[in-house]
Write a protein that holds these residues in place. Sequence first.
Motif, short mmCIF file in Angstrom:
data_model
loop_
_atom_site.label_atom_id
_atom_site.label_comp_id
_atom_site.label_asym_id
_atom_site.label_seq_id
_atom_site.Cartn_x
_atom_site.Cartn_y
_atom_site.Cartn_z
N LEU A 112 0.84 -1.21 0.00
CA LEU A 112 0.00 0.00 0.00
C LEU A 112 0.87 1.26 0.00
CD1 LEU A 112 -2.76 -1.07 2.56
CD2 LEU A 112 -3.09 -0.66 0.10
N ARG A 169 1.94 3.39 -3.88
CA ARG A 169 1.10 4.58 -3.83
C ARG A 169 1.48 5.55 -4.95
NH1 ARG A 169 2.15 7.24 1.34
NH2 ARG A 169 1.04 5.49 2.27
N GLN A 183 -6.13 2.19 -5.32
CA GLN A 183 -6.26 1.76 -3.92
C GLN A 183 -7.65 2.17 -3.42
OE1 GLN A 183 -3.09 2.65 -1.20
NE2 GLN A 183 -1.48 2.15 -2.66
#
Length: 319
Positions: free
Chosen positions: A279, A283, A290
């Motif tokens: 995550l 990014r 996401q």
Amino acid sequence: MFEQKINIDRMEQAAALFGSFDGNMKLVEQEYRVTIVCRGSEMKISGEPDDVSKAMRAVNSLLSLINRGESLSEQNVRYCISLVNEGSESKLEALAADCICITSKGKPVKAKTLGQKRYCAAIQTHTITLAVGPAGTGKTYLAVAMAVTAFRTQQVNRIVLTRPAVEAGEKLGFLPGDLQQKVDPYLRPLYDALFDMLGAETYQKYVERGNIEVAPLAYMRGRTLDDSFIILDEAQNTTPEQMKMFLTRLGFGSKMVITGDITQIDLPEGRKSGLKDVLHILRGIDDIAQVRFTEKDVVRHKLVQDIIRAYEKNEEAER
């Protein structure tokens, strides 16, 4: 005491609105401390002016869902109430529009919350989608529905479903059977979703042809998956090394959906979760979405939402 009236055109509308044993309207009454009475085609809502106004908005939103052919349940009544409280009930109309998939029994699969709608849109428009959120938000079920739709419309030639075989505090090594029979309990939720979408016979036919594959994550090493819809479930139980291995299986014409709940990690003490890691690492990369679900997106029993909130409060207190 303030009072407002709503005219209902047909008796079927009233029956659908009130629900079994008037359960739907009882939820509205409890939430807004109002009294709802229906006489013929006229409904009266009485209480404090602000409460009556909110109850009116909730009832009108529910009527608009009924007029679009939606059947009301406790879940979507509670969700409608939560949107009214936020002043965003107009967004509810968008949920009734799109059907993701039709199950083997002819039941339409639709997004039930705005979070779920964002999730489905992200899968459609991105090659890789990371979905994180609590249990009961439909992460796995909707991903399988999107995979079946892509397969039926020949956007992909194969569906690959996988999850890490990590025990949730129990040792299953002593179970009888070969390797496949030992790992089947881990893959059960994926089988259940596929059976629901396709039916057991159609599922078996596609497995024999090689169009559908359900396997533990360890089976993915060394492969390149072209023209496939690949779902990694329970990704919070992957290590960073496993996550990197999985992501690099992506081939041409494929989509990946990675789902997990970072509050339910079953890895041994001291091991880092690959989902938490990815995550942060991925990014801001184009074509990777996401999506984060909250307890408002839970479509199971109301108590599941309450349990999630209670655990979150407890974790905050411990911090």
